[in-house]
Each structure stands twice: as C-alpha cells, then as structure tokens.
Design an enzyme around this catalytic site. Sequence first.
Site, PDB file in Angstrom:
ATOM      1  N   TYR A 158      32.477  49.191  33.704  1.00 57.14           N
ATOM      2  CA  TYR A 158      32.818  48.943  35.017  1.00 57.14           C
ATOM      3  C   TYR A 158      32.039  48.964  36.347  1.00 57.14           C
ATOM      4  CZ  TYR A 158      36.320  49.694  39.047  1.00 57.14           C
ATOM      5  OH  TYR A 158      36.931  49.679  40.259  1.00 57.14           O
TER       6      TYR A 158
HETATM    7  N1  LIG Z   1      42.479  52.414  43.148  1.00 58.73           N
HETATM    8  C1  LIG Z   1      41.260  52.596  43.545  1.00 58.73           C
HETATM    9  O1  LIG Z   1      40.939  53.707  44.023  1.00 58.73           O
HETATM   10  C2  LIG Z   1      40.181  51.721  43.308  1.00 58.73           C
HETATM   11  C3  LIG Z   1      38.693  52.142  43.615  1.00 58.73           C
HETATM   12  C4  LIG Z   1      37.752  51.238  43.441  1.00 58.73           C
HETATM   13  C5  LIG Z   1      37.988  50.003  43.097  1.00 58.73           C
HETATM   14  N2  LIG Z   1      39.218  49.536  42.980  1.00 58.73           N
HETATM   15  C6  LIG Z   1      39.437  48.055  42.738  1.00 58.73           C
HETATM   16  O2  LIG Z   1      40.668  47.660  43.399  1.00 58.73           O
HETATM   17  C7  LIG Z   1      41.066  46.734  42.880  1.00 58.73           C
HETATM   18  C8  LIG Z   1      42.779  46.829  42.820  1.00 58.73           C
HETATM   19  O3  LIG Z   1      42.631  47.981  41.995  1.00 58.73           O
HETATM   20  P1  LIG Z   1      44.306  48.676  41.892  1.00 58.73           P
HETATM   21  O4  LIG Z   1      43.970  50.043  41.903  1.00 58.73           O
HETATM   22  O5  LIG Z   1      45.087  48.156  43.180  1.00 58.73           O
HETATM   23  O6  LIG Z   1      44.761  48.381  40.695  1.00 58.73           O
HETATM   24  P2  LIG Z   1      46.058  48.060  40.141  1.00 58.73           P
HETATM   25  O7  LIG Z   1      46.004  48.313  38.433  1.00 58.73           O
HETATM   26  O8  LIG Z   1      47.383  48.605  40.591  1.00 58.73           O
HETATM   27  O9  LIG Z   1      46.115  46.453  40.200  1.00 58.73           O
HETATM   28  C9  LIG Z   1      45.422  45.326  39.483  1.00 58.73           C
HETATM   29  C10 LIG Z   1      46.274  44.240  39.674  1.00 58.73           C
HETATM   30  O10 LIG Z   1      45.286  43.301  39.052  1.00 58.73           O
HETATM   31  C11 LIG Z   1      46.188  42.331  38.044  1.00 58.73           C
HETATM   32  N3  LIG Z   1      44.981  41.869  37.210  1.00 58.73           N
HETATM   33  C12 LIG Z   1      44.248  42.550  36.197  1.00 58.73           C
HETATM   34  N4  LIG Z   1      43.503  41.432  35.430  1.00 58.73           N
HETATM   35  C13 LIG Z   1      43.866  40.360  35.954  1.00 58.73           C
HETATM   36  C14 LIG Z   1      43.628  39.066  35.831  1.00 58.73           C
HETATM   37  N5  LIG Z   1      42.597  38.736  34.509  1.00 58.73           N
HETATM   38  N6  LIG Z   1      44.071  37.970  36.315  1.00 58.73           N
HETATM   39  C15 LIG Z   1      44.962  38.272  37.458  1.00 58.73           C
HETATM   40  N7  LIG Z   1      45.177  39.578  37.647  1.00 58.73           N
HETATM   41  C16 LIG Z   1      44.964  40.718  37.087  1.00 58.73           C
HETATM   42  C17 LIG Z   1      47.036  43.461  37.291  1.00 58.73           C
HETATM   43  O11 LIG Z   1      48.016  42.724  36.649  1.00 58.73           O
HETATM   44  C18 LIG Z   1      47.386  44.316  38.762  1.00 58.73           C
HETATM   45  O12 LIG Z   1      48.644  43.510  39.111  1.00 58.73           O
HETATM   46  C19 LIG Z   1      40.469  46.480  41.333  1.00 58.73           C
HETATM   47  O13 LIG Z   1      39.478  45.773  41.517  1.00 58.73           O
HETATM   48  C20 LIG Z   1      39.872  48.101  41.151  1.00 58.73           C
HETATM   49  O14 LIG Z   1      38.801  47.901  40.564  1.00 58.73           O
HETATM   50  C21 LIG Z   1      40.208  50.307  42.967  1.00 58.73           C
END
Ligand SMILES: NC(=O)c1ccc[n+]([C@@H]2O[C@H](COP(=O)([O-])OP(=O)(O)OC[C@H]3O[C@@H](n4cnc5c(N)ncnc54)[C@H](O)[C@@H]3O)[C@@H](O)[C@H]2O)c1
Length: 250
Positions: free
Chosen positions: A156
């Site tokens: 990741y």
């Molecule tokens: N939540 C956190 O604390 C955090 C921290 C660091 C980075 N992030 C990053 O933020 C972004 C959003 O994360 P989140 O926490 O909202 O996660 P989440 O799992 O709630 O949402 C992710 C969304 O992406 C969609 N998705 C996944 N793979 C996909 C694909 N191949 N094509 C289309 N859609 C796809 C999923 O269906 C989901 O709706 C991610 O890139 C994650 O790595 C989040």
Amino acid sequence: MTRSLEGKVAVVTGGGSGIGRGIARRLAEDKAAIAVWDLNPEGAAETVRMIEDEGGKALALTADCADKAAIQAAAQETRSKLGPITILVNNAGIAPFTPFMDIGEDEFDKVIRINLKGPWLVTKEIVPDMLAAQWGRIINITSSSTQSGSFAQSHYVSSKGGLLGMTKALAMELGGTGITANMIPPGSIDTPMLRQAPIDAEAYGKTLPVKRLGQVADIAAAAAFLASEEASYMTGQTISTNGGRYMGSA
Ligand SMILES: NC(=O)c1ccc[n+]([C@@H]2O[C@H](COP(=O)([O-])OP(=O)(O)OC[C@H]3O[C@@H](n4cnc5c(N)ncnc54)[C@H](O)[C@@H]3O)[C@@H](O)[C@H]2O)c1
C-alpha cells in the site's frame, strides 16, 4: 476571485463511500457537476441521491477505475451527460494489511494496479479535456503512510508513494497549461476503510494532537480549496490533513 465551481465537471473516483463521497458532496456544494465513478453501484447511487437532495447535480457510474475500457466508457458517458471534465479527484483505493513476508505477487500487483496504475490511466483519459480547456485540477488522494510508513502495508505504501511521485511529475510536466496537480495524504479519517483496519480507531484518534479522528469533511475542505481558482499558484504540493499525526513535509 471566487470559490464557485459553477459550469465545471468533476470526476471523483471511489466516490461511493467515505472520503470520495465527502469530496463529491463538497464539490457539488461549490456548484460543480459531479460524476461519481465507483466499483460499487449502490454506493455511487447513494452519493448521487445525497447530492441531489442537497440541490446539486450528479451522475453515478459503475466502473473499475483500474480498467482502461471501463474508464474510457465512464469518461465518454460523463462527457455526453455533463460535459468535458476539468476536475479529477483520484481517490479510489484499497488498503490491505499483510505482513511483508506474507504478501504474494498477486496481492502486490492488485494494490499497485488499483492505487497507482488506476490513477495513471484515469488521468491519461481526462487530461486531454483539461488541455483543451487550458484549465484543470488534478487532486490525488495519497496517504499519510507515505510520510510515516505503516506496519504491514509495504504494498500500500509503495503504491501511494508512487502516486506521490506521479503527482509531482505531472505538476512539472503540465505546468504552464493551466492545470495543477496536488495531493492530499489523509491520516486517520473515519470511513469504512479505517473501521476495517486492525486498530482501535477510536482510541487511536485520542492519541493524535487534535484528539479526534478526522471526518471526511476535513479532507473535502482541502480538496475544495485545491479545486478552486484560488489555488492556481499551487502545484506539486501536499496538504497534510491528518490531525497532526505527521508534521513533516511531503
Ligand atoms: N480513511 C483514511 O484514514 C485514509 C487514510 C489514508 C489514505 N486514505 C485513502 O483515501 C481514499 C479513500 O479511502 P476511504 O477511507 O474513503 O475508503 P472507503 O473504502 O470507504 O472508500 C473507497 C471507495 O473506493 C471504491 N473503490 C475501490 N477500488 C475501486 C476500483 N478499482 N474502482 C472504482 N472504485 C473503487 C470502493 O468501492 C469505495 O467506494 C483511498 O485511496 C485511501 O487509500 C484513506
């Protein structure tokens, strides 16, 4: 100078949940028309329902944002229903936890495909619209783990570190065309992804300098600024929205 995005079309990948949904709703509040691209049709439809209830305009499209044909089809439909795309939020991602020695090639490749190659493909598809408009905003959602490292997430962190590099390279290459490329590395934002992580999220939030988990609105506010006219002199930059979890630079 205005914050209004009226007349602009934004694509938010992974907009069917968590941070992507928050950003989609906020950009719609700022008057952009939003295309929500997500693997999960129910999530994307729910985001669109929320935006419409709030008086905004949005379109839900089911797409694997790492699949070239699906991306092309989603872009075509977005253009024909909403217009040329000049704001792109590369947010879709997955975040498995697996110890380094247990990660197989398939798992490594999957994480790189979705978190790094996906944004590269989506950006390649959409940049021509931005070049034609001589205006564009690319906002890449990276991760605070690129700044701090993260236990059992070598794949990741590699993928998000790659996206960090791509953002700076794009900023340099597209500079002078009216297109900016910036990134937001979230830290500990309360979403389904965080709740699935093998940590006690609530307790962890209390250890942060701001003593709470982040909300999707915290990331959405940073994204709204980067999408705005006011951010036109920022490119290749990082807005670390992480409650003070990490205080270094990009
Ligand atoms: N939540 C956190 O604390 C955090 C921290 C660091 C980075 N992030 C990053 O933020 C972004 C959003 O994360 P989140 O926490 O909202 O996660 P989440 O799992 O709630 O949402 C992710 C969304 O992406 C969609 N998705 C996944 N793979 C996909 C694909 N191949 N094509 C289309 N859609 C796809 C999923 O269906 C989901 O709706 C991610 O890139 C994650 O790595 C989040």
